[in-house]
Design a protein around this motif. Structure first.
Motif, short mmCIF file in Angstrom:
data_model
loop_
_atom_site.label_atom_id
_atom_site.label_comp_id
_atom_site.label_asym_id
_atom_site.label_seq_id
_atom_site.Cartn_x
_atom_site.Cartn_y
_atom_site.Cartn_z
N CYS A 61 0.84 -1.19 0.00
CA CYS A 61 0.00 0.00 0.00
C CYS A 61 0.88 1.24 0.00
CB CYS A 61 -0.92 0.00 1.21
SG CYS A 61 -1.98 1.46 1.27
N PHE A 63 -0.25 4.23 0.74
CA PHE A 63 -0.86 5.26 1.58
C PHE A 63 -0.63 5.06 3.07
CE2 PHE A 63 -3.31 4.64 -2.29
CZ PHE A 63 -3.19 5.90 -2.86
N CYS A 64 -0.14 3.89 3.46
CA CYS A 64 0.11 3.65 4.88
C CYS A 64 1.24 2.63 5.00
CB CYS A 64 -1.17 3.15 5.58
SG CYS A 64 -1.71 1.51 5.06
N HIS A 106 -8.40 -3.27 0.57
CA HIS A 106 -7.78 -2.40 1.58
C HIS A 106 -7.97 -0.92 1.22
CE1 HIS A 106 -4.74 -0.85 4.36
NE2 HIS A 106 -4.13 -0.29 3.34
N HIS A 111 -8.89 3.41 2.96
CA HIS A 111 -8.52 4.69 2.34
C HIS A 111 -9.65 5.29 1.53
CE1 HIS A 111 -4.47 4.03 3.78
NE2 HIS A 111 -4.43 2.84 3.20
ZN LIG Z 1 -2.98 1.36 3.27
#
Ligand SMILES: [Zn+2]
Length: 144
Positions: A61, A63-64, A106, A111
């Protein structure tokens, strides 16, 4: 992970049929956000990953800090699915095949990603077409 705009032609793996990209997100590009129906997310949690795409690289991912493969609770016998490897392939009523990384689950749940409406419709059409009973083990969470 490679970025591809939603609804652009698929090109991540060679030797795949003509497909359209969904959910190949990157932190460098904005994406559409919004709520998706619970049924839709539940369907993706038990959607079979296309065998030919499995183990052809791990997607993390963007974004995290979650590291793939991500273990996510799911209504399947073992109680979870692993995300970040492989792709979902979904054929629409019109014969368009969508390719989404399994990490899309996810992206939606953590998100707020909202895939294009035509992809939502393709998943829902497949569900209504097959019916929960016929889907059997493929959609165990939807058989109740
Ligand atoms: Zn993520």
């Amino acid at each position: 992970m490679s970025y591809y705009a939603d609804l652009s032609p698929y090109e991540y793996l060679s030797n795949q049929p003509d497909m359209v990209n969904i959910g190949w997100l990157s932190a460098e590009y904005s994406y559409s956000r919004g709520a998706v129906p619970d049924d839709f997310l539940r369907a993706l949690l038990v959607w079979p990953i296309d065998d030919s795409t499995l183990l052809r690289g791990v997607h993390d991912c963007d974004f995290c800090d979650a590291e793939s493969p991500l273990r996510v609770p799911a209504p399947v016998e073992r109680g979870y699915v692993s995300l970040g490897m492989g792709e979902f392939h979904v054929a629409s009523r019109q014969g368009i095949v969508y390719s989404a990384p399994s990490l899309i689950v996810h992206y939606i749940s953590s998100h707020q990603y909202k895939p294009p409406m035509e992809f939502l419709e393709a998943v829902e059409w497949r569900l209504s077409e097959c019916g929960p009973d016929e889907l059997g083990g493929r959609f165990p969470g939807l058989s109740q």
